[in-house]
Design an enzyme around this catalytic site. Structure first.
Site, PDB file in Angstrom:
ATOM      1  N   LEU A  30       0.835  -1.211   0.000  1.00  0.00           N
ATOM      2  CA  LEU A  30       0.000   0.000   0.000  1.00  0.00           C
ATOM      3  C   LEU A  30       0.865   1.255   0.000  1.00  0.00           C
ATOM      4  O   LEU A  30       1.495   1.579   1.015  1.00  0.00           O
ATOM      5  CB  LEU A  30      -0.911   0.007   1.239  1.00  0.00           C
ATOM      6  CG  LEU A  30      -1.991  -1.074   1.302  1.00  0.00           C
ATOM      7  CD1 LEU A  30      -2.579  -1.165   2.703  1.00  0.00           C
ATOM      8  CD2 LEU A  30      -3.084  -0.801   0.278  1.00  0.00           C
ATOM      9  N   HIS A 181       7.416  -5.800  -8.359  1.00  0.00           N
ATOM     10  CA  HIS A 181       6.130  -5.189  -8.741  1.00  0.00           C
ATOM     11  C   HIS A 181       5.965  -5.255 -10.259  1.00  0.00           C
ATOM     12  O   HIS A 181       6.464  -4.404 -10.991  1.00  0.00           O
ATOM     13  CB  HIS A 181       6.100  -3.743  -8.251  1.00  0.00           C
ATOM     14  CG  HIS A 181       4.743  -3.095  -8.292  1.00  0.00           C
ATOM     15  ND1 HIS A 181       3.684  -3.600  -9.016  1.00  0.00           N
ATOM     16  CD2 HIS A 181       4.264  -1.978  -7.673  1.00  0.00           C
ATOM     17  CE1 HIS A 181       2.628  -2.806  -8.844  1.00  0.00           C
ATOM     18  NE2 HIS A 181       2.956  -1.822  -8.029  1.00  0.00           N
ATOM     19  N   HIS A 184      -0.133  -3.383 -12.417  1.00  0.00           N
ATOM     20  CA  HIS A 184      -0.720  -2.033 -12.396  1.00  0.00           C
ATOM     21  C   HIS A 184      -0.152  -1.014 -13.376  1.00  0.00           C
ATOM     22  O   HIS A 184      -0.168   0.185 -13.098  1.00  0.00           O
ATOM     23  CB  HIS A 184      -0.652  -1.462 -10.962  1.00  0.00           C
ATOM     24  CG  HIS A 184      -1.464  -2.263  -9.987  1.00  0.00           C
ATOM     25  ND1 HIS A 184      -1.231  -2.277  -8.646  1.00  0.00           N
ATOM     26  CD2 HIS A 184      -2.503  -3.110 -10.183  1.00  0.00           C
ATOM     27  CE1 HIS A 184      -2.082  -3.088  -8.041  1.00  0.00           C
ATOM     28  NE2 HIS A 184      -2.864  -3.611  -8.968  1.00  0.00           N
ATOM     29  N   TYR A 186       2.896  -0.323 -14.398  1.00  0.00           N
ATOM     30  CA  TYR A 186       4.222   0.266 -14.209  1.00  0.00           C
ATOM     31  C   TYR A 186       5.232  -0.405 -15.156  1.00  0.00           C
ATOM     32  O   TYR A 186       4.842  -1.170 -16.034  1.00  0.00           O
ATOM     33  CB  TYR A 186       4.609   0.206 -12.725  1.00  0.00           C
ATOM     34  CG  TYR A 186       3.630   1.025 -11.889  1.00  0.00           C
ATOM     35  CD1 TYR A 186       3.519   2.409 -12.097  1.00  0.00           C
ATOM     36  CD2 TYR A 186       2.759   0.437 -10.970  1.00  0.00           C
ATOM     37  CE1 TYR A 186       2.590   3.168 -11.387  1.00  0.00           C
ATOM     38  CE2 TYR A 186       1.836   1.197 -10.258  1.00  0.00           C
ATOM     39  CZ  TYR A 186       1.752   2.559 -10.471  1.00  0.00           C
ATOM     40  OH  TYR A 186       0.830   3.310  -9.785  1.00  0.00           O
ATOM     41  N   GLY A 302      -7.589  -8.329  -4.008  1.00  0.00           N
ATOM     42  CA  GLY A 302      -8.545  -7.534  -4.768  1.00  0.00           C
ATOM     43  C   GLY A 302      -9.982  -7.774  -4.386  1.00  0.00           C
ATOM     44  O   GLY A 302     -10.602  -8.718  -4.862  1.00  0.00           O
ATOM     45  N   GLY A 303     -10.483  -6.929  -3.488  1.00  0.00           N
ATOM     46  CA  GLY A 303     -11.902  -6.953  -3.151  1.00  0.00           C
ATOM     47  C   GLY A 303     -12.320  -8.095  -2.245  1.00  0.00           C
ATOM     48  O   GLY A 303     -13.508  -8.433  -2.187  1.00  0.00           O
ATOM     49  N   GLY A 324      -5.851  -5.135   1.141  1.00  0.00           N
ATOM     50  CA  GLY A 324      -5.338  -3.780   1.017  1.00  0.00           C
ATOM     51  C   GLY A 324      -6.108  -2.816   1.907  1.00  0.00           C
ATOM     52  O   GLY A 324      -5.755  -2.569   3.065  1.00  0.00           O
ATOM     53  N   ARG A 325      -7.211  -2.294   1.370  1.00  0.00           N
ATOM     54  CA  ARG A 325      -7.971  -1.278   2.111  1.00  0.00           C
ATOM     55  C   ARG A 325      -8.453  -1.758   3.478  1.00  0.00           C
ATOM     56  O   ARG A 325      -8.366  -1.001   4.455  1.00  0.00           O
ATOM     57  CB  ARG A 325      -9.119  -0.766   1.229  1.00  0.00           C
ATOM     58  CG  ARG A 325      -8.597   0.005   0.021  1.00  0.00           C
ATOM     59  CD  ARG A 325      -9.609   0.128  -1.077  1.00  0.00           C
ATOM     60  NE  ARG A 325      -9.949  -1.193  -1.621  1.00  0.00           N
ATOM     61  CZ  ARG A 325     -10.829  -1.396  -2.590  1.00  0.00           C
ATOM     62  NH1 ARG A 325     -11.463  -0.369  -3.127  1.00  0.00           N
ATOM     63  NH2 ARG A 325     -11.073  -2.612  -3.033  1.00  0.00           N
TER      64      ARG A 325
HETATM   65  C1  LIG Z   1      -3.903   3.393  -0.854  1.00  0.00           C
HETATM   66  C2  LIG Z   1      -3.527   2.269  -1.793  1.00  0.00           C
HETATM   67  C3  LIG Z   1      -2.207   2.128  -2.167  1.00  0.00           C
HETATM   68  C4  LIG Z   1      -1.815   1.058  -2.981  1.00  0.00           C
HETATM   69  N1  LIG Z   1      -0.499   0.895  -3.283  1.00  0.00           N
HETATM   70  C5  LIG Z   1      -0.078  -0.205  -3.950  1.00  0.00           C
HETATM   71  C6  LIG Z   1       1.303  -0.468  -4.119  1.00  0.00           C
HETATM   72  O1  LIG Z   1       2.189   0.276  -3.649  1.00  0.00           O
HETATM   73  N2  LIG Z   1       1.646  -1.581  -4.811  1.00  0.00           N
HETATM   74  C7  LIG Z   1       0.710  -2.444  -5.328  1.00  0.00           C
HETATM   75  O2  LIG Z   1       1.064  -3.436  -5.961  1.00  0.00           O
HETATM   76  N3  LIG Z   1      -0.604  -2.232  -5.138  1.00  0.00           N
HETATM   77  C8  LIG Z   1      -1.013  -1.152  -4.444  1.00  0.00           C
HETATM   78  N4  LIG Z   1      -2.353  -0.980  -4.190  1.00  0.00           N
HETATM   79  C9  LIG Z   1      -3.302  -2.064  -4.515  1.00  0.00           C
HETATM   80  C10 LIG Z   1      -3.518  -2.961  -3.290  1.00  0.00           C
HETATM   81  O3  LIG Z   1      -2.336  -3.665  -2.963  1.00  0.00           O
HETATM   82  C11 LIG Z   1      -4.659  -3.976  -3.499  1.00  0.00           C
HETATM   83  O4  LIG Z   1      -4.335  -4.826  -4.561  1.00  0.00           O
HETATM   84  C12 LIG Z   1      -5.968  -3.271  -3.778  1.00  0.00           C
HETATM   85  O5  LIG Z   1      -6.232  -2.293  -2.791  1.00  0.00           O
HETATM   86  C13 LIG Z   1      -7.128  -4.250  -3.818  1.00  0.00           C
HETATM   87  O6  LIG Z   1      -7.232  -4.947  -2.604  1.00  0.00           O
HETATM   88  P1  LIG Z   1      -8.354  -4.552  -1.507  1.00  0.00           P
HETATM   89  O7  LIG Z   1      -9.695  -4.711  -2.192  1.00  0.00           O
HETATM   90  O8  LIG Z   1      -8.143  -5.559  -0.414  1.00  0.00           O
HETATM   91  O9  LIG Z   1      -8.104  -3.152  -1.100  1.00  0.00           O
HETATM   92  C14 LIG Z   1      -2.778   0.122  -3.426  1.00  0.00           C
HETATM   93  C15 LIG Z   1      -4.112   0.290  -3.056  1.00  0.00           C
HETATM   94  C16 LIG Z   1      -4.499   1.334  -2.248  1.00  0.00           C
HETATM   95  C17 LIG Z   1      -5.936   1.454  -1.815  1.00  0.00           C
END
Ligand SMILES: Cc1cc2nc3c(=O)[nH]c(=O)nc-3n(C[C@H](O)[C@H](O)[C@H](O)COP(=O)(O)O)c2cc1C
Length: 370
Positions: A30, A181, A184, A186, A302-303, A324-325
């Site tokens: 995150l 990584h 997404h 990159y 993811g979700g 994540g969130r």
């Molecule tokens: C604030 C925020 C920052 C994130 N930063 C990254 C990151 O640095 N690297 C990455 O691979 N994904 C990043 N993500 C994606 C999360 O790792 C995750 O895949 C995404 O939030 C979906 O999962 P969730 O539904 O549990 O939140 C980020 C997501 C959020 C919300």
């Protein structure tokens, strides 16, 4: 007689290579944009320690591999001595609580502008195709991108080497391993996806050629620190940052199969329903073929909520689930899952603000909210 507490699948142990995980609830990487001047800050000690449980796996936020890797303000790096030293107390705090900590190593490629680049140069990428200004996920600022410069074939080994050195530095900082990584939109994804990669050399065209850069990085990093310390994150289905692919299933499968050769520790894939950090409508796509093809540990993200994570474990669709969130807003997420209690809601507005406390380390623990 005390009622028998039913086993929660997410909270069962898992042997991740040489690491004994006590549960399967992983902290997803995150980005929090609180590493001023690209240097991790002392406030991250508390943030990561709060999210550590004994035997839990944490993946650190995306961390730049070099001075051309950055594209957002105040994201951490791991290419200087100062950055390595700054990571050490953070890693130590996670270890002190019994956590296992991987560093996500990152290069943004064209998701950048001159302002983030040394000597104001153009960002580098697989392509020179420019990329449309975007509303940041904060919804507030419109990010501007400088048209990228296409890497020459002879420059690519140097970028691969930057990942290798970053992995070495991560181990020097005390991390247990690294997550490459490759998701997404990159740099690595800019090579893999055919909507972006328009190269005519051995790094473009066929699936094999487009995945060459990613696999060279895997090989270099595994040789440097040992395959048993290496994971990779991929999002074949996402078209975030204008990086879609015409055949994401074939791409995901090719990567899953090719990764077997390197015997890396884990493959972390983002669910097709996620488009970066935003949800997509219902999709029939699935990670199951990649799960079946990859021989090591599989990690999904993811979700997911508690129930869906439990089901994914029961049905053997994954070994581990990254949150994540929910983890951002619930430092004690595994414990909340254990007790099956309500979760704190996340506040999107403070995801990327630079305050060292607000929206960062001030989400309450269960005891505090009781
Ligand atoms: C604030 C925020 C920052 C994130 N930063 C990254 C990151 O640095 N690297 C990455 O691979 N994904 C990043 N993500 C994606 C999360 O790792 C995750 O895949 C995404 O939030 C979906 O999962 P969730 O539904 O549990 O939140 C980020 C997501 C959020 C919300």
């Amino acid at each position: 007689m005390a009622a028998k507490i039913p086993t929660v699948p997410l909270l069962t142990p898992y042997k991740l290579g040489k690491f004994d995980l006590s549960h399967r609830v992983v902290l997803a990487p995150l980005t929090r944009q609180r590493s001023y001047g690209n240097v991790p800050q002392p406030h991250a000690i508390l943030y990561y320690a709060q999210r550590t449980s004994k035997g839990g796996l944490l993946i650190a936020e995306a961390t730049g591999v070099s001075d051309t890797a950055q594209g957002y303000p105040d994201t951490p790096g791991i290419w200087t001595r100062e950055q390595i030293e700054a990571w050490k107390p953070i890693v130590d705090a996670v270890h002190a609580k019994g956590g296992i900590f991987f560093c996500q190593i990152w290069h943004v490629g064209r998701v950048s502008n001159q302002g983030f680049q040394p000597n104001g140069q153009a960002p580098i990428s697989s392509t020179d195709k420019p990329f449309t200004p975007q509303i940041r996920s904060t919804g507030i600022d419109v990010a501007q991108f400088t048209p990228p410069r296409r890497l020459r074939t002879d420059e690519i080994p140097r970028i691969v080497n930057d990942f290798r050195l970053a992995a070495r530095n991560a181990i020097a900082a005390g991390f247990d391993g690294v997550e490459i990584h490759g998701a997404h939109g990159y740099l690595i994804d800019q090579f893999m996806k055919d909507h972006v990669n328009d190269r005519t050399d051995q790094y473009g065209g066929s699936l094999e050629n487009r995945c060459r850069f990613a696999l060279e990085i895997v090989d270099a990093v595994a040789n440097e620190i040992g395959a048993e310390r290496v994971g990779i994150r991929l999002s074949p289905f996402a078209d975030y940052m204008e990086s879609g692919d015409s055949n994401p299933k074939a791409l995901g499968l090719y990567m899953a199969e090719s990764l077997n050769k390197y015997e890396i520790l884990y493959c972390h894939m983002v669910e097709p329903r996620m488009n970066g950090v935003l949800e997509k409508p219902n999709t029939s796509d699935s990670l199951l073929p990649m799960r079946k093809a990859f021989k090591g540990c599989f990690l999904v993200a993811g979700g997911y909520d508690r129930e869906e994570g439990n089901n994914a474990i029961i049905e053997n669709r994954t070994d581990l689930v990254a949150y994540g969130r929910p983890f951002l807003a619930n430092p004690d997420l595994p414990r909340r899952f254990e007790l099956d209690v309500p979760l704190n809601k996340y506040n999107r507005e403070t995801f990327y603000t630079s305050d060292p406390v607000v929206g960062y380390t001030d989400y309450p623990f269960l005891e505090d909210s009781a």
